[in-house]
Design an enzyme around this catalytic site. Structure first.
Site, mmCIF file in Angstrom:
data_model
loop_
_atom_site.group_PDB
_atom_site.id
_atom_site.type_symbol
_atom_site.label_atom_id
_atom_site.label_comp_id
_atom_site.label_asym_id
_atom_site.label_seq_id
_atom_site.Cartn_x
_atom_site.Cartn_y
_atom_site.Cartn_z
ATOM 1 C CB ILE A 34 28.136 -11.588 47.908
ATOM 2 C CG1 ILE A 34 27.119 -12.637 47.455
ATOM 3 C CG2 ILE A 34 27.486 -10.492 48.720
ATOM 4 C CD1 ILE A 34 26.140 -12.157 46.422
ATOM 5 C CD GLU A 35 32.855 -10.785 51.121
ATOM 6 O OE1 GLU A 35 33.535 -9.746 51.014
ATOM 7 O OE2 GLU A 35 32.202 -11.064 52.138
ATOM 8 C CB SER A 36 35.654 -9.680 45.158
ATOM 9 O OG SER A 36 35.673 -11.068 44.802
ATOM 10 C CE1 TYR A 73 28.832 -10.529 52.398
ATOM 11 C CE2 TYR A 73 28.362 -12.367 53.863
ATOM 12 C CZ TYR A 73 29.198 -11.736 52.971
ATOM 13 O OH TYR A 73 30.394 -12.311 52.640
#
Length: 524
Positions: A154-156, A259
């Protein structure tokens, strides 16, 4: 006879429980999908069944009950768990799922989004091969839910070189200040926000801190994305209004609202990839890399060559190194594919090609233009700017640490203080205009310098006088000033101009140096 058999069975089960509790425990227990607690074996890759004591309740924050003997009265309702180890790393992750599931329209929307992009899912998961085993190991050692290993998707998208528009970096996307708070060093030669081991340690530290603070994994994840202060204020606002304070009840930005649904969607896809038209690459349940100690400075290209690893793969495992040389004092270890670590050690010991490092560090003695610094160290300006990542229209501040060619005769490596703390400080380059001003009564070099915020040495040099010299009333004095200041001074300007730094120019530091409380992103 029947009674004897029963007591024999009870004795056997008791001895089995005792033997199990005395076995080496170098990894925490993990729960499989049926709720049976498993103790993975690092040496043999086996998962041994350990039945929890009755009436022990578990929660997302403590999903794995302690070991306990199996009592006779409990045997009738118990079944024997399979001794089969995880099929692969994905199976191991599924067995450790421990967070409450979220099921709503936002989750379904994200599932649909990913399901229509199977190629993207495959590329993203393929990239994770190098790092995922380490993340899962660290989560299990901390007794944390293994679905958190999916958070870098999800982040990167599991890219350790990723940089956001808000300057968050690495696969866990740390902002500079938050990275400093969690002891991720950021200097002229490395950025630990991109380091696989250091950033994972910091991210799990942060997530544990947030879970302790909020007592809920969904709220902890919201705080990881939005900031703990923002989540805390939103909770307090709902409390004052007598409203619920769960993740879905808070008023938050859409990015944070999506998120946890994004993570839940990826979690569901990993659990049932075929149901979402996805294919997960095979990731074996064993380490991909191991760390190797570096005792001397060595060029990155040479280290990759000695390890017999493609340069791009070497950089992917060591993304925190942002210069062409590894400094032993600042980066004492590198990561190599498991089978290449021994190859590297053997090739290094037998290396007879001369020096290992062709670069060293030079500290700028004064503030100077990049062209002047390059000339001082015998490099072209283009090469000097490239190797030190110096942008145009700046000057180098005094005390900056810069990479320069290492002389053949130099034996010593870069010192710890420089390798571990060196910074590159830059200031905007300012165009100065040659102006003349009239001296007043009692004016001298020092008073002119104070008046126009320049140094006395500069005024003396511009006017070819001593720094102790005085000027007559009405005498014309040459000063170089920024264009705006030259116009305000009322002096008569000329067409002669020079490029230098303004006395009050604020330097732009390449790496943040302040220690601040965790704030991961600027408010967007």
């Amino acid at each position: 006879m029947t009674s004897l058999k029963i007591w024999s069975l009870v004795a056997l089960l008791w001895l089995t429980g005792c033997a199990t509790t005395q076995a080496p425990q170098d990894k925490p227990a993990v729960a499989d999908g049926a709720g049976i607690t498993l103790q993975p074996s690092r040496e043999m890759g086996l998962s041994l069944p350990i039945a929890p004591r009755p009436n022990i309740t578990t929660s997302p924050s403590n999903a794995h009950p302690p070991f306990a003997p199996l009592y006779a009265q409990e045997t009738g309702s118990r079944t024997v768990a399979s001794l089969a180890p995880p099929v692969d790393l994905w199976d191991r992750i599924r067995r450790g799922y421990a967070m409450p599931d979220l099921d709503n329209d936002l989750v379904h929307d994200r599932e649909q989004w990913y399901a229509t992009r199977p190629d993207y899912i495959f590329r993203m998961t393929e990239r994770s091969k190098k790092y995922l085993f380490h993340v899962v190991e660290e989560l299990e050692l901390r007794n944390m839910p293994t679905e958190l290993a999916l958070l870098p998707f999800i982040e990167s998208a599991f890219n350790p070189q990723a940089v956001s528009s808000a300057k968050a970096a690495g696969m866990w996307q740390f902002m500079p200040a938050t990275g400093k708070y969690f002891e991720l060093k950021q200097n002229a030669f490395r950025d630990d926000r991109r380091d696989v081991l250091a950033s994972t340690r910091a991210a799990l530290d942060y997530l544990q801190k947030l879970h302790t603070l909020f007592g809920d994994w969904h709220l902890a994840l919201a705080a990881y994305n939005w900031g703990e202060g923002s989540v805390g204020r939103s909770i307090a606002k709902n409390q004052r209004a007598g409203q619920p304070t769960g993740y879905m009840d808070l008023n938050m930005p859409m990015e944070t609202r999506l998120y946890v649904p994004k993570l839940q969607a990826v979690k569901n896809i990993v659990a049932r990839p075929s149901a979402f038209n996805s294919k997960l690459p095979l990731i074996e349940n064993h380490p991909y890399f191991q760390s190797v100690t570096i005792r001397r400075d060595i060029d990155v290209a040479l280290a990759a060559k000695l390890a017999e690893v493609p340069l791009d793969d070497f950089k992917a495992l060591n993304p925190s190194i942002n210069r062409p040389v590894i400094m032993a004092a600042g980066t004492p270890q590198v990561l190599l594919p498991w089978d290449n670590a021994e190859v590297f050690q053997g090739n290094l010991e037998s290396y007879a090609g001369g020096r290992l490092a062709s670069w060293t560090v030079w500290v700028a003695p004064t503030t100077m233009r990049p062209a002047d610094a390059a000339k001082r160290v015998g490099m072209s300006e283009a090469d000097f700017r490239s190797v030190n990542a110096i942008p145009p229209k700046v000057v180098i501040k005094a005390g900056s640490s810069l990479l320069v060619p290492r002389p053949d005769a130099m034996k010593q490596d870069v010192a710890v203080k420089v390798a571990d703390n060196g910074q590159l400080s830059l200031a905007p380059e300012v165009v100065l205009k040659r102006s003349t001003v009239r001296a007043g009564k009692g004016e001298n070099v020092a008073s002119i310098a104070r008046k126009y915020r320049v140094s006395a040495d500069q005024v003396a040099q511009w006017n070819k006088v001593a720094t102790s010299a005085s000027f007559k009333v009405g005498q014309q004095v040459v000063v170089f000033l920024p264009l705006s200041q030259a116009r305000r001074s009322g002096g008569s300007g000329t067409r002669t101009a020079a490029r230098t730094t303004g006395h009050k120019a604020a330097p732009r530091r390449v790496a943040a140096s302040s220690r601040a409380a965790p704030v991961r992103r600027a408010k967007r």
